[in-house]
Design an enzyme around this catalytic site. Structure first.
Site, PDB file in Angstrom:
ATOM      1  N   TYR A 133       0.744  -1.182  -0.063  1.00 53.72           N
ATOM      2  CA  TYR A 133      -0.113  -0.142  -0.029  1.00 53.72           C
ATOM      3  C   TYR A 133       1.050   1.307   0.048  1.00 53.72           C
ATOM      4  CZ  TYR A 133      -4.363   2.524   1.261  1.00 53.72           C
ATOM      5  OH  TYR A 133      -5.527   3.415   1.171  1.00 53.72           O
TER       6      TYR A 133
ATOM      7  N   LYS B 263     -20.157 -18.815 -13.567  1.00 44.66           N
ATOM      8  CA  LYS B 263     -19.100 -18.843 -14.794  1.00 44.66           C
ATOM      9  C   LYS B 263     -17.696 -18.436 -14.309  1.00 44.66           C
ATOM     10  CE  LYS B 263     -20.074 -18.520 -18.847  1.00 44.66           C
ATOM     11  NZ  LYS B 263     -20.680 -18.492 -20.268  1.00 44.66           N
TER      12      LYS B 263
ATOM     13  N   ASP C  90     -25.624 -13.735 -21.502  1.00 45.26           N
ATOM     14  CA  ASP C  90     -26.989 -13.563 -21.115  1.00 45.26           C
ATOM     15  C   ASP C  90     -27.812 -12.075 -21.497  1.00 45.26           C
ATOM     16  OD1 ASP C  90     -26.835 -16.201 -20.551  1.00 45.26           O
ATOM     17  OD2 ASP C  90     -27.644 -15.786 -18.494  1.00 45.26           O
TER      18      ASP C  90
ATOM     19  N   ASP D 205     -22.973 -16.493 -25.337  1.00 38.99           N
ATOM     20  CA  ASP D 205     -24.216 -17.050 -25.899  1.00 38.99           C
ATOM     21  C   ASP D 205     -24.190 -17.429 -27.370  1.00 38.99           C
ATOM     22  OD1 ASP D 205     -25.620 -17.151 -23.064  1.00 38.99           O
ATOM     23  OD2 ASP D 205     -25.028 -15.147 -23.365  1.00 38.99           O
TER      24      ASP D 205
ATOM     25  N   ALA E 238     -33.421 -17.902 -33.628  1.00 38.50           N
ATOM     26  CA  ALA E 238     -32.642 -16.916 -34.337  1.00 38.50           C
ATOM     27  C   ALA E 238     -32.275 -15.823 -33.515  1.00 38.50           C
ATOM     28  CB  ALA E 238     -33.371 -16.449 -35.680  1.00 38.50           C
ATOM     29  N   GLY E 239     -31.999 -16.393 -32.246  1.00 39.05           N
ATOM     30  CA  GLY E 239     -31.449 -15.342 -31.304  1.00 39.05           C
ATOM     31  C   GLY E 239     -30.005 -15.220 -31.166  1.00 39.05           C
ATOM     32  N   ALA E 240     -29.559 -14.847 -30.160  1.00 42.29           N
ATOM     33  CA  ALA E 240     -28.132 -14.837 -30.114  1.00 42.29           C
ATOM     34  C   ALA E 240     -27.296 -16.270 -30.613  1.00 42.29           C
ATOM     35  CB  ALA E 240     -27.328 -14.651 -28.626  1.00 42.29           C
ATOM     36  N   ALA E 241     -27.775 -17.153 -30.004  1.00 40.63           N
ATOM     37  CA  ALA E 241     -27.168 -18.646 -30.530  1.00 40.63           C
ATOM     38  C   ALA E 241     -27.325 -19.055 -31.750  1.00 40.63           C
ATOM     39  CB  ALA E 241     -27.547 -19.695 -29.305  1.00 40.63           C
TER      40      ALA E 241
ATOM     41  N   ASN F 267     -32.537 -24.949 -22.892  1.00 43.73           N
ATOM     42  CA  ASN F 267     -32.228 -25.280 -21.422  1.00 43.73           C
ATOM     43  C   ASN F 267     -33.198 -24.844 -20.451  1.00 43.73           C
ATOM     44  OD1 ASN F 267     -30.064 -26.924 -20.852  1.00 43.73           O
ATOM     45  ND2 ASN F 267     -28.632 -25.256 -21.304  1.00 43.73           N
TER      46      ASN F 267
ATOM     47  N   ASN G 139     -21.285 -24.555 -23.115  1.00 43.07           N
ATOM     48  CA  ASN G 139     -20.305 -23.155 -23.525  1.00 43.07           C
ATOM     49  C   ASN G 139     -19.090 -23.434 -22.594  1.00 43.07           C
ATOM     50  OD1 ASN G 139     -22.779 -22.654 -24.668  1.00 43.07           O
ATOM     51  ND2 ASN G 139     -22.514 -20.617 -23.760  1.00 43.07           N
TER      52      ASN G 139
END
Lengths: 370, 370
Positions: B30, B85, B128, B153, B186-189, B279, B310
């Site tokens: 410090y 995660k 997410d 994702d 047809a989302g993120a994944a 999921n 993932n």
């Protein structure tokens, strides 16, 4: 190699898992089991305190605009200091703390960013944000967040200074209402010290910024200085810092290196108290202050007696605030903490007015104030 | 008590000090010693990689808008997933990772916040965040930051799916250029899987969102869907998902539970590959898919064979990106990673097309791609 650089190779901080990951518990720690935790918290936000690290977790937020006494160095240079604070948070207070150094110095943006990241934290420690932005940022966040927000450069310093002065006044046998105190520096620390000393009943305070004493009618003062000008400097003194030291009992420097010499200290009252807290080089070196007749001398450094170190306060303060879920750390509480800290020194002497940072009783005593 | 809630009591994550704090080294860790580190970094920003935890430290950023398959639960409910995660980052990849869950779902604000906190991190893992915001956020941050930005994702899923398909095609002895693949979601994944499969040379892909197949001329598509409509669905098919499965070789579901039944699978070509990845409940349960004649079945779950997880990718990916200081993770690199992952299964069978998450060879092999 410089020993500080050596000890910091690869960084001082890490993240650790409190659960042992195995093939068997992977589905409980991660998907699909973790979905149950998400749903439990979605139903009752309060559960985040029980089922995540939020209850132990403090964000140490800095914009790098006032890095120690070094000035406006920016985000990356502030990071090792925030890491060091996180080490102290953990080792002294058992608190998990995460450095967040920001790539902006716009106070409104800082407020928005901290508000945005707040859901993952149980408390916010603001750090090394320059005045006057630090006042705005702290004020706004205290209003908008339901978790404790604490600007350590203001209040950590103010609490330790008050604790030191409580014991110093005992040693020199003077009364807070009767003494004349001169504060050099009207940045984050100086303003907060003045506010807390006023709250504690100090009768005569004069605060200097680089332009002279805060005084009624001065035109070049920010909001905080204006407010303090009304409550301090009762004789509306308008001279220099050196002149103000005449018959002063206390000098508190939170300004810059080598501001004073022995001759200046000689003008002070008998049994003078000198807190020369500029870091790393104080306003006056202890030897010179002693030569000028000061009875009690404190600095911000560990290599002299009476180190006024914020690290005495923040680990225990957040430990207590998190454990008790206290969000408002008001002046009454700050004074209570300062008194508890002072009380840890049972027989204060000129060489010992404040406990040591590594004294394990310190964080415990402070946390017990909550 | 639910075993996931039990294992998460008090949270799964902590911060730890990598240096032992003592009275002797306090002044090196410090103040005043830490000032030398701040100054060294101020002189050369690059030194932050050597003298702080930045080189090991990843921010896991989520706005909670697409929490697992649970939907838009917001910041606090997303926190336990980000903690999980971080546990996997550490235990599998040796990477320190800090969850940051955000109290905003405005993509422009998310970009500003991540840009602001970036100086303290060596990489950004987005998590997410619902489509289409996730595309904008990732795209902007890739442009503005000099550190790796990876939306797990999208790309974590896409890489593991590709790895699984590489081995699945080997098992059923089919060629990627010749197969018909139907993607549900047809989302993120879904978008990222389609992009990566195209890049890898899959010849015939049809992507479904809740309104039907992405097709040229459809008026209700976002930018990403429009772009993919030009590169997929070569016959401009406009029927239902069920109809599209006729003579399909591959089904990849990243959409919702219980979408299909055995009868639907029966319409697919011989030696069909079914990845039902919703999921926690897949588009079709493995038993039903098998009954429909599927030869290879994968899900997102650990309680069935062939888990498309993932966690196979992100720990090793960031380990490699951080160690090599790679900021651009392009499609070529993603394919290389998928191929390395696939190659870890030496003799793929219908019951084993992908390694296990806990296999220590996985993060090592992925990191070695950098």
């Amino acid at each position: 190699m410089n020993p500080s650089l050596k000890i910091s190779q690869g960084g001082k901080l890490g993240v650790n898992s409190r659960v042992k990951l195995t093939a068997e518990n992977l589905n409980k720690i991660y998907t699909p089991g973790v979905a149950d935790i998400a749903e439990a918290i979605a139903k009752d936000e309060e559960k985040a305190y029980e089922l995540t690290w939020k209850s132990r977790n403090v964000a140490i937020v800095s914009d790098g605009s006032a890095v120690l006494g070094l000035g406006n160095l920016g985000a990356e240079p502030a990071l090792p200091i925030m890491e060091a604070k996180a080490v102290l948070f953990k080792e002294l207070g058992g608190v998990d703390a995460v450095p967040l150094v920001l790539n902006t110095q716009d106070p409104r943006e800082i407020v928005k960013i901290v508000e945005a990241v707040a859901p993952g934290f149980g408390g916010i420690n603001l750090e090394d944000i320059a005045a006057p932005n630090c006042f705005f940022v702290e004020e706004q966040l205290k209003k908008s967040l339901k978790i404790p927000v604490f600007h350590d450069d203001q209040w950590g310093t103010a609490i330790v200074v008050l604790a030191g002065l409580i014991n110093a006044l005992k040693v020199v046998n003077k009364n807070r209402q009767m003494v004349k105190a001169v504060i050099s520096g009207a940045g984050a620390a100086g303003i907060a010290i003045a506010r807390l000393l006023l709250e504690f009943g100090f009768g005569n305070i004069i605060i200097f910024d680089s332009q002279g004493p805060l005084a009624k009618g001065r035109k070049d003062m920010n909001k905080e200085k204006k407010e303090l000008a009304l409550k301090t400097n009762p004789e509306n003194f308008k001279g220099t810092l050196r002149e103000a030291l005449f018959k002063a009992d206390i000098f508190v420097g939170v300004s810059r290196a080598k501001l004073l010499n022995s001759q200046d200290i000689k003008k002070m009252n008998k049994r003078a108290i000198v807190f020369a807290l500029a870091n790393p080089t104080p306003e006056i070196m202890p030897e010179a202050a002693k030569k000028g007749g000061a009875e009690i001398i404190a600095t911000g450094r560990s290599d002299f007696p009476n180190q006024i170190n914020n690290a005495l306060v923040f680990p225990g303060l957040f430990k207590g605030a998190l454990a008790s879920r206290t969000s408002l750390i008001d002046n009454k509480l700050k004074i209570k903490i300062a008194e508890s800290l002072a009380a840890l020194v049972q027989n204060p002497t000129s060489a010992k007015i404040i406990p040591k940072v590594m004294d394990k009783k310190v964080p415990r005593a402070i946390a017990a104030c909550f």
